[in-house]
Design an enzyme around this catalytic site. Structure first.
Site, PDB file in Angstrom:
ATOM      1  N   ASP A  20       0.796  -1.229   0.000  1.00  0.00           N
ATOM      2  CA  ASP A  20       0.000   0.000   0.000  1.00  0.00           C
ATOM      3  C   ASP A  20       0.830   1.282   0.000  1.00  0.00           C
ATOM      4  O   ASP A  20       1.461   1.632   1.008  1.00  0.00           O
ATOM      5  CB  ASP A  20      -0.901   0.016   1.228  1.00  0.00           C
ATOM      6  N   HIS A  43      -6.642  -8.180  -0.971  1.00  0.00           N
ATOM      7  CA  HIS A  43      -6.773  -6.963  -0.162  1.00  0.00           C
ATOM      8  C   HIS A  43      -7.803  -7.246   0.924  1.00  0.00           C
ATOM      9  O   HIS A  43      -9.013  -7.160   0.693  1.00  0.00           O
ATOM     10  CB  HIS A  43      -7.216  -5.814  -1.074  1.00  0.00           C
ATOM     11  N   GLU A  56      -4.182   2.189  -3.822  1.00  0.00           N
ATOM     12  CA  GLU A  56      -5.490   2.688  -3.408  1.00  0.00           C
ATOM     13  C   GLU A  56      -5.403   3.802  -2.365  1.00  0.00           C
ATOM     14  O   GLU A  56      -6.393   4.482  -2.111  1.00  0.00           O
ATOM     15  CB  GLU A  56      -6.349   1.540  -2.879  1.00  0.00           C
ATOM     16  N   ASN A  57      -4.231   4.007  -1.767  1.00  0.00           N
ATOM     17  CA  ASN A  57      -4.055   5.080  -0.788  1.00  0.00           C
ATOM     18  C   ASN A  57      -3.080   6.150  -1.272  1.00  0.00           C
ATOM     19  O   ASN A  57      -2.552   6.915  -0.475  1.00  0.00           O
ATOM     20  CB  ASN A  57      -3.525   4.511   0.537  1.00  0.00           C
ATOM     21  N   HIS A 110     -10.779   1.448  -1.345  1.00  0.00           N
ATOM     22  CA  HIS A 110     -10.777   2.897  -1.573  1.00  0.00           C
ATOM     23  C   HIS A 110     -10.671   3.248  -3.057  1.00  0.00           C
ATOM     24  O   HIS A 110     -10.360   4.383  -3.404  1.00  0.00           O
ATOM     25  CB  HIS A 110      -9.610   3.557  -0.822  1.00  0.00           C
ATOM     26  N   HIS A 129      -3.534  -4.155   2.481  1.00  0.00           N
ATOM     27  CA  HIS A 129      -4.629  -3.530   3.230  1.00  0.00           C
ATOM     28  C   HIS A 129      -4.288  -3.235   4.689  1.00  0.00           C
ATOM     29  O   HIS A 129      -4.624  -2.149   5.180  1.00  0.00           O
ATOM     30  CB  HIS A 129      -5.921  -4.343   3.181  1.00  0.00           C
ATOM     31  N   HIS A 142      -1.385  -2.748   6.099  1.00  0.00           N
ATOM     32  CA  HIS A 142      -0.226  -1.843   6.171  1.00  0.00           C
ATOM     33  C   HIS A 142       0.883  -2.347   7.090  1.00  0.00           C
ATOM     34  O   HIS A 142       1.836  -1.618   7.350  1.00  0.00           O
ATOM     35  CB  HIS A 142      -0.644  -0.435   6.627  1.00  0.00           C
TER      36      HIS A 142
END
Length: 296
Positions: A19, A162, A50-51, A79, A187, A189
């Site tokens: 991520d 994820h 996604e982040n 996200h 997901h 982290h």
């Protein structure tokens, strides 16, 4: 060509980057990927993005920054649609995949097949877990649909699972063991220490970790998260800036069979990235980041 050289020529070194959070994550990714392609002989790079835009979602400027840095494919997650701008390009690109177990009419591609410089076909898909996550379709059935749709000559297949629960990730990996090259988790982290080659030849790690600021709460400023949790006073969870690291997994795949040969955890600090550049004698100027002012 010797037998040893022939075997090596049929192998693909794949890097999965965990991520990527905000500007710090994007910048260390853009700086490190060209170096890792040389130092680790990486032939294909996947990053979970996604982040990446201000800590949530993906914009076109961020998308272009990843591709310009040498990232081949971007996986997403829950996200995926946080930045409305993504609807302008997600259907037009084969470099971004949204969760495959979203409804079939959802924007974006559930999987993609891309070629390396050595003309090795690599399929990439993303699956969302169902424990402590938004309601989604069955990831097992989604995986089956994609495997059935892939051309038979596509043997290198990478799955980004994820998910919040390690059990969800382990179940998917065991279910797909021997049918895909790697099942790599994102997901949470937080990198896990369970990297392994499963009995039928699939590389697996529950979570490859986060790329971004680790002096944080999962990439966000500690003070902002702490105040909200302790007082219930809502605050913006701004992206943090300290102790930036790149986390991921390096997987070596036998391209002739699609089986994984090795898997190794990867963690590089910003200083280690600079030291790598010095060792390689490669100029790595700070990357331009046109998206900064708008998203961080």
């Amino acid at each position: 060509m010797s037998e040893k050289a022939l075997k090596q020529s049929c192998r693909l070194r794949l890097l999965m980057i965990g991520d990527v959070v905000g500007r710090p994550g994007r910048q260390i990714t853009a700086r490190a990927v060209p170096l890792l392609r040389i130092a680790e002989n990486v032939g294909f790079v996947v990053a979970n993005a996604e982040n990446s835009a201000g800590g949530s979602g993906l914009t076109y400027a961020c998308y272009r920054q990843f591709l310009n840095a040498g990232v081949d494919c971007l996986t997403m997650g829950d996200h995926v649609f946080r930045q409305g701008e993504i609807f302008r390009f997600i259907d037009q690109t084969d470099r971004v995949v949204r969760p495959a177990n979203y409804p079939r009419i959802a924007p974006g591609k559930p999987f993609t097949v891309l070629r390396t410089a050595d003309q090795i076909s690599v399929a990439v898909l993303c699956l969302l877990g169902r424990t402590f996550m938004p309601p989604v379709d069955c990831p097992f059935e989604a995986a089956e649909r994609i495997l059935e749709a892939l051309p038979p000559d596509v043997r290198c297949i990478v799955v980004d699972i994820h998910a919040e629960a390690t059990s969800d990730k382990q179940l998917i990996a065991r279910y797909l063991d021997g049918r895909v090259s790697a099942v790599l988790g994102t997901h949470t982290h937080v990198p896990t220490a369970d990297e392994q080659i499963l009995p039928k030849g699939t590389a697996f790690q529950c979570d490859v970790g986060m790329t971004g600021p680790h002096d944080s709460i999962l990439g966000r400023r500690i003070d902002r998260v702490m105040e909200t949790v302790r007082t219930f006073r809502p605050r913006s969870f701004d992206v943090a800036t300290g102790d930036v690291r790149l986390n991921g997994a390096l997987v070596e795949i036998d391209a002739s069979t699609g089986k994984a040969v090795t898997i190794r955890r990867l963690c590089l600090t910003s200083q280690e990235v600079e030291e790598l550049a010095v060792r390689l004698g490669v100029e790595t100027p700070a990357s331009s980041d046109p998206a900064d002012s708008a998203e961080d």
